[in-house]
Scaffold this motif. Structure first.
Motif, PDB file in Angstrom:
ATOM      1  N   LYS A  49       1.037  -1.146   0.076  1.00 48.88           N
ATOM      2  CA  LYS A  49      -0.003   0.110  -0.077  1.00 48.88           C
ATOM      3  C   LYS A  49       0.949   1.274   0.028  1.00 48.88           C
ATOM      4  CE  LYS A  49      -3.148   2.690   2.756  1.00 48.88           C
ATOM      5  NZ  LYS A  49      -3.669   2.982   4.087  1.00 48.88           N
ATOM      6  N   ASN A  50       0.758   2.187  -0.962  1.00 46.32           N
ATOM      7  CA  ASN A  50       1.674   3.241  -1.159  1.00 46.32           C
ATOM      8  C   ASN A  50       3.036   2.815  -0.940  1.00 46.32           C
ATOM      9  OD1 ASN A  50      -0.883   4.816  -1.376  1.00 46.32           O
ATOM     10  ND2 ASN A  50      -1.004   4.904   0.901  1.00 46.32           N
ATOM     11  N   GLY A  51       3.352   1.753  -1.715  1.00 51.48           N
ATOM     12  CA  GLY A  51       5.073   1.514  -1.760  1.00 51.48           C
ATOM     13  C   GLY A  51       5.424   0.708  -0.641  1.00 51.48           C
ATOM     14  N   GLN A  52       4.684   0.646   0.399  1.00 51.72           N
ATOM     15  CA  GLN A  52       5.126  -0.062   1.733  1.00 51.72           C
ATOM     16  C   GLN A  52       4.568  -1.412   1.967  1.00 51.72           C
ATOM     17  OE1 GLN A  52       7.356   1.387   3.905  1.00 51.72           O
ATOM     18  NE2 GLN A  52       7.397   2.956   2.281  1.00 51.72           N
ATOM     19  N   LEU A  53       5.172  -2.601   2.019  1.00 49.15           N
ATOM     20  CA  LEU A  53       4.596  -3.834   2.477  1.00 49.15           C
ATOM     21  C   LEU A  53       3.770  -3.787   3.617  1.00 49.15           C
ATOM     22  CD1 LEU A  53       4.926  -6.767   1.772  1.00 49.15           C
ATOM     23  CD2 LEU A  53       6.644  -6.897   3.336  1.00 49.15           C
ATOM     24  N   VAL A  54       2.396  -4.037   3.314  1.00 51.87           N
ATOM     25  CA  VAL A  54       1.376  -4.498   4.576  1.00 51.87           C
ATOM     26  C   VAL A  54       1.049  -5.807   4.786  1.00 51.87           C
ATOM     27  CG1 VAL A  54       0.501  -2.145   4.198  1.00 51.87           C
ATOM     28  CG2 VAL A  54      -0.260  -4.076   2.848  1.00 51.87           C
ATOM     29  N   ASN A  55       1.194  -6.805   3.992  1.00 50.70           N
ATOM     30  CA  ASN A  55       1.173  -8.093   4.319  1.00 50.70           C
ATOM     31  C   ASN A  55       1.887  -8.993   3.098  1.00 50.70           C
ATOM     32  OD1 ASN A  55       0.205 -10.237   5.623  1.00 50.70           O
ATOM     33  ND2 ASN A  55      -1.906 -10.555   4.851  1.00 50.70           N
ATOM     34  N   GLN A  56       2.108 -10.428   3.812  1.00 52.33           N
ATOM     35  CA  GLN A  56       2.580 -11.404   2.918  1.00 52.33           C
ATOM     36  C   GLN A  56       2.115 -12.506   3.253  1.00 52.33           C
ATOM     37  OE1 GLN A  56       6.946 -12.112   2.080  1.00 52.33           O
ATOM     38  NE2 GLN A  56       7.215 -11.515   4.221  1.00 52.33           N
ATOM     39  N   SER A  57       1.853 -13.340   2.531  1.00 55.42           N
ATOM     40  CA  SER A  57       1.398 -14.860   2.657  1.00 55.42           C
ATOM     41  C   SER A  57       2.620 -15.734   3.194  1.00 55.42           C
ATOM     42  CB  SER A  57       0.667 -15.584   1.604  1.00 55.42           C
ATOM     43  OG  SER A  57       1.569 -15.711   0.447  1.00 55.42           O
ATOM     44  N   SER A  58       2.206 -16.731   3.784  1.00 55.75           N
ATOM     45  CA  SER A  58       3.267 -17.899   3.941  1.00 55.75           C
ATOM     46  C   SER A  58       3.630 -18.610   2.745  1.00 55.75           C
ATOM     47  CB  SER A  58       2.767 -18.974   5.013  1.00 55.75           C
ATOM     48  OG  SER A  58       1.572 -19.646   4.400  1.00 55.75           O
ATOM     49  N   LEU A  59       4.708 -19.264   2.729  1.00 54.60           N
ATOM     50  CA  LEU A  59       5.195 -20.202   1.295  1.00 54.60           C
ATOM     51  C   LEU A  59       3.996 -21.160   1.288  1.00 54.60           C
ATOM     52  CD1 LEU A  59       8.869 -20.271   1.872  1.00 54.60           C
ATOM     53  CD2 LEU A  59       7.563 -19.037  -0.024  1.00 54.60           C
ATOM     54  N   ARG A  60       3.454 -21.373   0.088  1.00 54.94           N
ATOM     55  CA  ARG A  60       2.343 -22.493  -0.069  1.00 54.94           C
ATOM     56  C   ARG A  60       2.974 -23.482  -1.099  1.00 54.94           C
ATOM     57  NH1 ARG A  60      -3.645 -22.376  -2.429  1.00 54.94           N
ATOM     58  NH2 ARG A  60      -4.168 -24.321  -1.993  1.00 54.94           N
ATOM     59  N   THR A  61       3.007 -24.878  -0.873  1.00 51.07           N
ATOM     60  CA  THR A  61       3.646 -25.680  -1.742  1.00 51.07           C
ATOM     61  C   THR A  61       2.529 -26.576  -2.192  1.00 51.07           C
ATOM     62  OG1 THR A  61       5.746 -25.437  -0.787  1.00 51.07           O
ATOM     63  CG2 THR A  61       5.330 -27.380  -2.227  1.00 51.07           C
ATOM     64  N   GLN A  62       2.378 -26.636  -3.491  1.00 49.77           N
ATOM     65  CA  GLN A  62       1.252 -27.658  -4.217  1.00 49.77           C
ATOM     66  C   GLN A  62       2.221 -28.627  -4.997  1.00 49.77           C
ATOM     67  OE1 GLN A  62      -0.752 -23.703  -4.972  1.00 49.77           O
ATOM     68  NE2 GLN A  62      -2.436 -25.281  -5.105  1.00 49.77           N
ATOM     69  N   PRO A  63       1.760 -30.031  -4.657  1.00 48.16           N
ATOM     70  CA  PRO A  63       2.655 -31.008  -5.230  1.00 48.16           C
ATOM     71  C   PRO A  63       1.972 -31.360  -6.606  1.00 48.16           C
ATOM     72  CG  PRO A  63       1.313 -31.973  -3.488  1.00 48.16           C
ATOM     73  CD  PRO A  63       1.027 -30.375  -3.328  1.00 48.16           C
ATOM     74  N   ASN A  64       2.592 -32.133  -7.629  1.00 48.24           N
ATOM     75  CA  ASN A  64       2.117 -32.731  -8.624  1.00 48.24           C
ATOM     76  C   ASN A  64       1.034 -32.058  -9.266  1.00 48.24           C
ATOM     77  OD1 ASN A  64       3.843 -34.920  -8.164  1.00 48.24           O
ATOM     78  ND2 ASN A  64       2.600 -35.662  -6.502  1.00 48.24           N
ATOM     79  N   THR A  65       1.370 -30.970 -10.031  1.00 47.10           N
ATOM     80  CA  THR A  65       0.274 -30.082 -10.425  1.00 47.10           C
ATOM     81  C   THR A  65       0.837 -29.210 -11.774  1.00 47.10           C
ATOM     82  OG1 THR A  65      -1.467 -28.152 -10.117  1.00 47.10           O
ATOM     83  CG2 THR A  65       0.901 -28.231  -8.929  1.00 47.10           C
ATOM     84  N   ARG A  66      -0.003 -28.588 -12.440  1.00 47.39           N
ATOM     85  CA  ARG A  66       0.433 -27.599 -13.502  1.00 47.39           C
ATOM     86  C   ARG A  66       0.136 -26.386 -12.851  1.00 47.39           C
ATOM     87  NH1 ARG A  66      -1.180 -30.005 -19.319  1.00 47.39           N
ATOM     88  NH2 ARG A  66      -0.887 -28.039 -19.699  1.00 47.39           N
ATOM     89  N   THR A  67      -0.553 -25.920 -12.073  1.00 44.15           N
ATOM     90  CA  THR A  67      -0.971 -24.723 -11.583  1.00 44.15           C
ATOM     91  C   THR A  67      -0.995 -24.431 -10.168  1.00 44.15           C
ATOM     92  OG1 THR A  67      -3.573 -25.342 -11.500  1.00 44.15           O
ATOM     93  CG2 THR A  67      -2.694 -24.371 -13.565  1.00 44.15           C
ATOM     94  N   ALA A  68      -0.844 -23.503  -9.604  1.00 46.61           N
ATOM     95  CA  ALA A  68      -0.729 -23.063  -8.122  1.00 46.61           C
ATOM     96  C   ALA A  68      -1.290 -21.576  -8.045  1.00 46.61           C
ATOM     97  CB  ALA A  68       0.668 -23.222  -7.785  1.00 46.61           C
ATOM     98  N   GLN A  69      -1.721 -21.367  -6.769  1.00 42.66           N
ATOM     99  CA  GLN A  69      -2.195 -20.051  -6.296  1.00 42.66           C
ATOM    100  C   GLN A  69      -2.092 -19.687  -4.757  1.00 42.66           C
ATOM    101  OE1 GLN A  69      -6.389 -19.546  -7.507  1.00 42.66           O
ATOM    102  NE2 GLN A  69      -6.899 -19.537  -5.186  1.00 42.66           N
ATOM    103  N   ASN A  70      -1.813 -18.456  -4.678  1.00 41.14           N
ATOM    104  CA  ASN A  70      -1.740 -18.022  -3.037  1.00 41.14           C
ATOM    105  C   ASN A  70      -2.436 -16.744  -3.046  1.00 41.14           C
ATOM    106  OD1 ASN A  70      -0.880 -17.826  -0.549  1.00 41.14           O
ATOM    107  ND2 ASN A  70       1.269 -18.481  -0.802  1.00 41.14           N
ATOM    108  N   ASN A  71      -2.573 -16.020  -2.057  1.00 39.18           N
ATOM    109  CA  ASN A  71      -3.237 -14.624  -1.825  1.00 39.18           C
ATOM    110  C   ASN A  71      -2.806 -14.208  -0.504  1.00 39.18           C
ATOM    111  OD1 ASN A  71      -4.980 -16.377  -0.322  1.00 39.18           O
ATOM    112  ND2 ASN A  71      -5.938 -14.406   0.252  1.00 39.18           N
ATOM    113  N   ALA A  72      -2.752 -12.558  -0.783  1.00 43.19           N
ATOM    114  CA  ALA A  72      -2.434 -11.852   0.608  1.00 43.19           C
ATOM    115  C   ALA A  72      -3.627 -10.853   0.712  1.00 43.19           C
ATOM    116  CB  ALA A  72      -1.158 -11.161   0.405  1.00 43.19           C
ATOM    117  N   ALA A  73      -4.046 -10.658   1.732  1.00 42.55           N
ATOM    118  CA  ALA A  73      -4.917  -9.609   2.102  1.00 42.55           C
ATOM    119  C   ALA A  73      -4.983  -8.763   3.318  1.00 42.55           C
ATOM    120  CB  ALA A  73      -6.389 -10.534   2.351  1.00 42.55           C
TER     121      ALA A  73
END
Length: 177
Positions: A113-137
């Motif tokens: 927000k306005n150039g400053q980090l306000v939140n980050q997710s944890s690392l998320r590992t997804q096995p045996n896949t073609r796609t992955a996703q994560n989010n921060a709020a």
């Protein structure tokens, strides 16, 4: 919802097949720290072009003429938006899509927000896949928001390089609550 696609200009199958380093940040270096920087990196402020990093690929050894023997994985940072799932929050979603299944994809999302980090997710590992996703709020307050992503792909046995990682910023957008 508009999606900002991250691509990389360098990194062709020949580079991967010859054992070159997968481009990670658009600068030819491997992305080793999966944590988001505290502020938007220099030169990436409001109005700057998005970081071009965000794609990795690997080729199967001994198959330099076979395009099907190359796996390409591309990251995307969606535009931050007012969440419809959790009212009163701003959300950013990051995704990775590969041209073939891989043993593992790890992702991390962050929100600025306005150039400053306000939140980050944890690392998320997804096995045996073609796609992955994560989010921060984060709880909504008016400002200019921007998403960031990191991802690492473990390619199947016999592919070179065996892993690749990338990170990049999405587009900055104004949000009111």
């Amino acid at each position: 919802m508009r999606v900002r696609r991250m691509t990389v200009a360098a990194s062709m199958a020949v580079l991967a097949l010859l054992g070159g380093t997968s481009p990670a940040t658009g600068r030819g270096a491997e992305a080793t720290d999966p944590s988001a920087p505290a502020t938007v990196p220099s030169g990436q402020g409001r109005g700057a072009l998005d970081d071009p990093g965000g794609a990795v690929e690997a080729g199967k050894a001994g198959s330099d003429a076979d395009a099907a023997a190359v796996i390409r994985c591309e990251g995307q940072v969606q535009r931050p938006h007012n969440s419809t799932h959790v009212p009163g929050t701003v959300n950013v979603v990051v995704t990775v899509s590969c041209t073939a299944p891989v043993p593992e994809i790890t992702t991390r999302a962050a929100l600025y927000k306005n150039g400053q980090l306000v939140n980050q997710s944890s690392l998320r590992t997804q096995p045996n896949t073609r796609t992955a996703q994560n989010n921060a709020a984060v709880r909504c307050s008016p400002g200019n928001y921007r998403g960031w992503m990191y991802f690492k792909v473990v390619f199947p046995p016999g592919y070179n390089p065996p892993t690749g990682s990338a990170n990049g910023l999405g587009q900055e957008v104004p949000i009111s609550c």
